[in-house]
Design a protein around this motif. Structure first.
Motif, short mmCIF file in Angstrom:
data_model
loop_
_atom_site.label_atom_id
_atom_site.label_comp_id
_atom_site.label_asym_id
_atom_site.label_seq_id
_atom_site.Cartn_x
_atom_site.Cartn_y
_atom_site.Cartn_z
N PRO A 134 0.81 -1.22 0.00
CA PRO A 134 0.00 0.00 0.00
C PRO A 134 0.85 1.27 0.00
N HIS A 135 0.37 2.25 -0.76
CA HIS A 135 0.88 3.62 -0.73
C HIS A 135 -0.35 4.51 -0.68
N ALA A 136 -0.65 5.08 0.48
CA ALA A 136 -1.89 5.83 0.67
C ALA A 136 -1.65 7.33 0.63
N ASN A 137 -2.60 8.03 0.03
CA ASN A 137 -2.59 9.49 -0.05
C ASN A 137 -3.89 10.04 0.53
N PRO A 138 -4.03 10.03 1.85
CA PRO A 138 -5.32 10.44 2.44
C PRO A 138 -5.46 11.95 2.65
N GLY A 139 -4.59 12.76 2.06
CA GLY A 139 -4.70 14.20 2.22
C GLY A 139 -4.14 14.68 3.55
N VAL A 152 0.87 -0.09 8.02
CA VAL A 152 0.38 -0.96 6.94
C VAL A 152 0.60 -0.31 5.58
N ASN A 153 1.48 0.69 5.52
CA ASN A 153 1.85 1.33 4.27
C ASN A 153 3.35 1.23 4.06
N ALA A 154 3.75 0.91 2.83
CA ALA A 154 5.18 0.92 2.49
C ALA A 154 5.70 2.34 2.42
N SER A 155 4.86 3.26 1.99
CA SER A 155 5.16 4.68 1.92
C SER A 155 3.82 5.40 1.86
N MET A 156 3.86 6.71 2.04
CA MET A 156 2.64 7.49 1.97
C MET A 156 2.95 8.79 1.23
N GLY A 157 1.91 9.63 1.03
CA GLY A 157 2.16 10.87 0.34
C GLY A 157 1.02 11.86 0.44
N VAL A 158 1.34 13.11 0.16
CA VAL A 158 0.35 14.16 -0.06
C VAL A 158 1.04 15.24 -0.90
N MET A 159 0.31 15.78 -1.86
CA MET A 159 0.84 16.89 -2.64
C MET A 159 0.80 18.16 -1.81
#
Length: 393
Positions: A134-139, A152-159
């Motif tokens: 998983p790579h989640a972008n929940p804001g 439970v995420n390998a990486s995450m992100g947000v712009m």
């Protein structure tokens, strides 16, 4: 100090002289990369509910129309992705739905969840069961919200998008730069390998672009957690008709990104939105996540390129193209890195040079993700095969 930064507890400012220097950068000041990478993923649009109403965004749906994927739908998408050889489940979101989304909240409650983050955790667990990282972008996220799903995420992100207030974010539910900066800082505090980026052409000035890139650099210098920065143009769609930045603008701002950011951070452009062939010599070294299975749900009018098109981009630049995982190799513990790895190991990992804290024991990936990568099963073997092909990332 950027708008809203102090309100959200983010102590960050950039040096005026550094801004001026960055504004002088041109494409001639950077070199082409030694290689290009991409990630093979599936888009999992967990919810189209969003508390914001940005005027360039076609992803969000208004209350009464917003959707929420069931876990059965999540599983089916992930199964198709794993069957197609993908390694990443990209969970896309509208930001945490506000009180207007009564139907979304009612559905979450029926499924046993009091928040979208609790539901995201369960969805990420499904992805892992089906053989995707998983790579989640929940804001925007508080530290507590991110901590609920980070393991439970390998990486995450947000712009980040921009550090200035723009009309395109407008209305009573406007994004605030301070919230975005806080989310990026929270990732650093929680040792989460993180992706962020800037959105070009939404009303920001050249100075705003420089300040945004330097703000990202400042946070990375504190926490060493940024793995890639996306330089993404806004594009015309059913909600945005004010045009997209031209090629000269994209070349200039991409070169600025390469100069602003340390070498270990990849500069990425989305090849379905940006003229990637014309930007490689400006320092682009990654083409992002590309799906052989699902649409780009954030930009549905712009189809993902096929793998052969990515190969054509790499061939045009006379560069090798390698597939990578959603977490870059520098964040992996030494025993999971390949013999070919010659990059800069993240602070706190075994073998990292120049740690700010030599006694640090930073867990950039959780035991859950570590076990998935090391597993003697089909998914684990697929992950390790991709890792070995990732040309140094």
């Amino acid at each position: 100090m950027f708008p809203g930064a102090s309100e959200y507890g983010v102590d960050i400012a950039v040096d005026d002289a550094a801004v001026e220097d960055l504004l002088e950068v041109t494409p001639a000041d950077v070199d082409a990369p030694p290689a290009l990478t991409f990630s093979r993923n599936v888009f999992v649009p967990l919810t189209t509910a969003c508390r914001y109403t940005c005027t360039y965004c076609t992803y969000f749906d208004p209350p009464g129309q917003a959707s929420l994927l069931s876990l059965e739908e999540v599983r089916e998408i992930c199964q198709r992705g794993a069957d197609a050889g993908c390694t990443e489940a990209l969970f896309t979101f509208g930001d945490d739905p506000d009180d207007r989304y009564t139907e979304i909240h009612a559905q979450l409650e029926e499924w046993g969840h009091d928040s979208i983050h609790g539901y995201l955790r369960e969805a990420c667990e499904v992805a892992l069961e089906e053989g995707l990282l998983p790579h989640a972008n929940p804001g925007d996220q508080t530290r507590e919200q991110m901590a609920e799903v980070a393991d439970v995420n390998a990486s995450m992100g947000v712009m980040l998008e921009t550090t200035t207030e723009v009309q395109a974010h407008g209305g009573p539910r406007s994004k605030e730069p301070g919230q975005r900066l806080r989310t990026i800082e929270n990732a650093g505090k929680l040792d989460v390998a993180f992706t962020t980026g800037i959105l070009v052409g939404i009303g920001e000035s050249w100075r705003d672009r420089a300040e945004s890139l330097l703000a990202i650099r400042e946070l990375h210098e504190r926490y060493d957690h940024i793995q890639e920065v996306i330089v993404q143009p806004v594009v015309d769609n059913e909600r945005w008709s004010e045009g997209s930045p031209d090629l000269a603008t994209m070349r200039h701002v991409t070169a600025m990104a390469r100069v602003a950011l340390p070498e270990e951070i990849s500069v990425q452009v989305p090849p379905n939105l940006a003229p990637a062939k014309e930007l490689i010599d400006c320092g682009v070294d990654d083409l992002g996540g590309v799906s052989p299975v699902t649409d780009d749900h954030i930009n549905p009018e712009y189809e993902w390129p096929a793998l052969r098109e990515l190969e054509e981009i790499a061939d045009s630049a006379e560069l090798p193209l390698g597939e990578r995982l959603p977490v870059y190799e520098r964040f992996l513990p030494e025993e999971l890195r390949t013999d070919e790895f010659d990059g800069v190991a993240a602070d706190g990992t075994a073998g990292a040079a120049g740690d700010r804290d030599p006694n640090a024991d930073r867990e950039w990936i959780s035991p859950t993700i570590r076990d998935a990568l090391a597993a003697d099963d089909e998914a684990g073997r697929r992950y390790r095969a991709v890792l070995k092909s990732a040309v140094g990332r």
